[in-house]
Design an enzyme around this catalytic site. Sequence first.
Site, mmCIF file in Angstrom:
data_model
loop_
_atom_site.group_PDB
_atom_site.id
_atom_site.type_symbol
_atom_site.label_atom_id
_atom_site.label_comp_id
_atom_site.label_asym_id
_atom_site.label_seq_id
_atom_site.Cartn_x
_atom_site.Cartn_y
_atom_site.Cartn_z
ATOM 1 N N LYS A 255 0.833 -1.212 0.000
ATOM 2 C CA LYS A 255 0.000 0.000 0.000
ATOM 3 C C LYS A 255 0.869 1.264 0.000
ATOM 4 O O LYS A 255 2.086 1.193 0.255
ATOM 5 C CB LYS A 255 -0.928 -0.045 1.223
ATOM 6 C CG LYS A 255 -1.906 -1.236 1.227
ATOM 7 C CD LYS A 255 -2.844 -1.180 2.446
ATOM 8 C CE LYS A 255 -3.844 -2.318 2.445
ATOM 9 N NZ LYS A 255 -4.823 -2.207 3.592
ATOM 10 N N TYR B 87 -12.445 -3.351 -2.558
ATOM 11 C CA TYR B 87 -12.993 -3.237 -1.198
ATOM 12 C C TYR B 87 -14.527 -3.231 -1.192
ATOM 13 O O TYR B 87 -15.145 -2.636 -0.329
ATOM 14 C CB TYR B 87 -12.422 -2.006 -0.501
ATOM 15 C CG TYR B 87 -11.028 -2.260 0.043
ATOM 16 C CD1 TYR B 87 -10.751 -3.388 0.824
ATOM 17 C CD2 TYR B 87 -9.978 -1.384 -0.202
ATOM 18 C CE1 TYR B 87 -9.482 -3.634 1.321
ATOM 19 C CE2 TYR B 87 -8.690 -1.628 0.299
ATOM 20 C CZ TYR B 87 -8.465 -2.760 1.064
ATOM 21 O OH TYR B 87 -7.210 -3.003 1.567
ATOM 22 N N PHE C 26 -15.679 3.698 7.517
ATOM 23 C CA PHE C 26 -14.330 4.106 7.112
ATOM 24 C C PHE C 26 -14.043 3.840 5.627
ATOM 25 O O PHE C 26 -12.923 4.016 5.169
ATOM 26 C CB PHE C 26 -13.273 3.413 7.983
ATOM 27 C CG PHE C 26 -13.432 1.918 8.065
ATOM 28 C CD1 PHE C 26 -12.907 1.099 7.079
ATOM 29 C CD2 PHE C 26 -14.114 1.338 9.134
ATOM 30 C CE1 PHE C 26 -13.058 -0.288 7.145
ATOM 31 C CE2 PHE C 26 -14.275 -0.049 9.212
ATOM 32 C CZ PHE C 26 -13.746 -0.861 8.207
ATOM 33 N N ARG D 256 -1.195 -14.226 5.790
ATOM 34 C CA ARG D 256 -1.980 -13.471 6.780
ATOM 35 C C ARG D 256 -1.284 -13.483 8.142
ATOM 36 O O ARG D 256 -1.276 -12.480 8.856
ATOM 37 C CB ARG D 256 -3.396 -14.054 6.924
ATOM 38 C CG ARG D 256 -4.295 -13.835 5.731
ATOM 39 C CD ARG D 256 -4.750 -12.408 5.545
ATOM 40 N NE ARG D 256 -5.554 -11.891 6.628
ATOM 41 C CZ ARG D 256 -6.367 -10.834 6.515
ATOM 42 N NH1 ARG D 256 -6.485 -10.185 5.352
ATOM 43 N NH2 ARG D 256 -7.050 -10.397 7.545
ATOM 44 N N ARG E 33 2.612 -5.679 9.748
ATOM 45 C CA ARG E 33 1.803 -4.540 10.191
ATOM 46 C C ARG E 33 2.222 -4.074 11.581
ATOM 47 O O ARG E 33 2.231 -2.879 11.870
ATOM 48 C CB ARG E 33 0.319 -4.919 10.165
ATOM 49 C CG ARG E 33 -0.248 -4.974 8.748
ATOM 50 C CD ARG E 33 -1.601 -5.641 8.713
ATOM 51 N NE ARG E 33 -2.307 -5.414 7.460
ATOM 52 C CZ ARG E 33 -3.458 -5.983 7.158
ATOM 53 N NH1 ARG E 33 -4.051 -6.805 8.014
ATOM 54 N NH2 ARG E 33 -4.048 -5.731 6.007
ATOM 55 N N ASN F 234 -1.800 0.455 7.244
ATOM 56 C CA ASN F 234 -1.313 -0.866 7.665
ATOM 57 C C ASN F 234 -0.463 -1.584 6.615
ATOM 58 O O ASN F 234 -0.302 -2.804 6.649
ATOM 59 C CB ASN F 234 -2.478 -1.741 8.157
ATOM 60 C CG ASN F 234 -3.524 -1.999 7.090
ATOM 61 O OD1 ASN F 234 -3.369 -1.583 5.948
ATOM 62 N ND2 ASN F 234 -4.591 -2.683 7.464
ATOM 63 N N HIS G 13 -1.937 -5.472 1.992
ATOM 64 C CA HIS G 13 -3.160 -6.259 1.897
ATOM 65 C C HIS G 13 -2.772 -7.688 1.590
ATOM 66 O O HIS G 13 -1.803 -7.920 0.850
ATOM 67 C CB HIS G 13 -4.057 -5.748 0.758
ATOM 68 C CG HIS G 13 -5.136 -6.725 0.383
ATOM 69 N ND1 HIS G 13 -6.321 -6.802 1.073
ATOM 70 C CD2 HIS G 13 -5.175 -7.701 -0.566
ATOM 71 C CE1 HIS G 13 -7.061 -7.784 0.551
ATOM 72 N NE2 HIS G 13 -6.388 -8.344 -0.445
ATOM 73 N N GLU H 241 -9.907 -11.477 -6.226
ATOM 74 C CA GLU H 241 -8.965 -10.342 -6.198
ATOM 75 C C GLU H 241 -7.889 -10.482 -7.277
ATOM 76 O O GLU H 241 -7.526 -9.503 -7.934
ATOM 77 C CB GLU H 241 -8.325 -10.244 -4.814
ATOM 78 C CG GLU H 241 -9.328 -9.820 -3.743
ATOM 79 C CD GLU H 241 -8.789 -9.944 -2.311
ATOM 80 O OE1 GLU H 241 -9.549 -9.657 -1.376
ATOM 81 O OE2 GLU H 241 -7.616 -10.335 -2.136
HETATM 82 P P1 IDP Z 1 -7.718 -6.860 6.320
HETATM 83 O O1 IDP Z 1 -6.972 -5.925 5.391
HETATM 84 O O2 IDP Z 1 -6.880 -7.231 7.516
HETATM 85 O O3 IDP Z 1 -8.295 -8.056 5.609
HETATM 86 P P2 IDP Z 1 -10.419 -5.774 6.387
HETATM 87 O O4 IDP Z 1 -11.338 -5.834 7.560
HETATM 88 O O5 IDP Z 1 -10.709 -6.630 5.206
HETATM 89 O O6 IDP Z 1 -8.936 -6.040 6.949
HETATM 90 O O7 IDP Z 1 -10.363 -4.239 5.953
HETATM 91 C C1 IDP Z 1 -9.746 -3.858 4.751
HETATM 92 C C2 IDP Z 1 -8.903 -2.613 4.967
HETATM 93 O O8 IDP Z 1 -9.721 -1.536 5.408
HETATM 94 C C3 IDP Z 1 -7.840 -2.731 6.076
HETATM 95 O O9 IDP Z 1 -6.654 -3.347 5.647
HETATM 96 C C4 IDP Z 1 -7.619 -1.289 6.437
HETATM 97 O O10 IDP Z 1 -6.802 -0.636 5.460
HETATM 98 C C5 IDP Z 1 -9.021 -0.733 6.350
HETATM 99 N N1 IDP Z 1 -9.712 -0.802 7.644
HETATM 100 C C6 IDP Z 1 -10.260 -1.890 8.238
HETATM 101 N N2 IDP Z 1 -10.817 -1.599 9.432
HETATM 102 C C7 IDP Z 1 -10.615 -0.263 9.600
HETATM 103 C C8 IDP Z 1 -10.967 0.656 10.627
HETATM 104 O O11 IDP Z 1 -11.587 0.311 11.646
HETATM 105 N N3 IDP Z 1 -10.598 1.965 10.457
HETATM 106 C C9 IDP Z 1 -9.922 2.379 9.337
HETATM 107 N N4 IDP Z 1 -9.570 1.550 8.345
HETATM 108 C C10 IDP Z 1 -9.907 0.243 8.458
HETATM 109 MG MG MG Z 2 -9.867 -8.282 4.217
#
Ligand code: IDP
Ligand code: MG
Length: 152
Positions: free
Chosen positions: A12, A52, A60, A95, A112, A125, A128, A139
């Site tokens: 990212k 997404y 968010f 993961r 992360r 973070n 992905h 994806e």
């Molecule tokens: P993941 O990337 O660990 O699979 P997901 O829940 O699929 O997490 O969320 C996708 C992306 O959305 C996250 O990697 C992060 O960049 C963003 N994200 C997820 N939860 C939050 C939040 O609570 N606040 C802000 N951004 C978030």
């Molecule tokens: Mg995810």
Amino acid sequence: MRYMERTLVLIKPDAIEKRISGLILDRLDHLGLQMTGAKVVSLTEELARAHYKNLEGKPFLEEVIQYMMGEFNNVPNHKIYAFVFQGENAIAKVRQEIGSTNPEKAAPWTIRGSFGRFIGDVMQNCVHASGSPEDAEKEIALWFKPEEVLDR
Ligand code: IDP
Ligand code: MG
């Protein structure tokens, strides 16, 4: 045990800005998977929203789209680095190495946990990685043409 899974990994904009793509790839390399696809992508808002889609309705979502488009980092051309990794249990292995979504809750030795942070209240973070085989195949099809990924 799952065999020969594929997973999509994205580096990212915050990680590109920090010049830690090499460090991240080094950690993933140690997992012993095969890298079967790699490219530099100029992200469109359309692709960001498709990627997404499962976040639709989350408060968010717009912030995440802006983040992925590079609006919070000094990275030109909406650049994202995209990879396909393949191997036994590829999804879980990657993961585990990247750690929890929230970098403040991720184990310190994960990608992360090591490199992610909040800038103000924006979660950055670094990476992905696909969460399930179904997501991974969806994806990979979004980010790569079939001929851009080496055969299984
Ligand atoms: P993941 O990337 O660990 O699979 P997901 O829940 O699929 O997490 O969320 C996708 C992306 O959305 C996250 O990697 C992060 O960049 C963003 N994200 C997820 N939860 C939050 C939040 O609570 N606040 C802000 N951004 C978030
Ligand atoms: Mg995810």
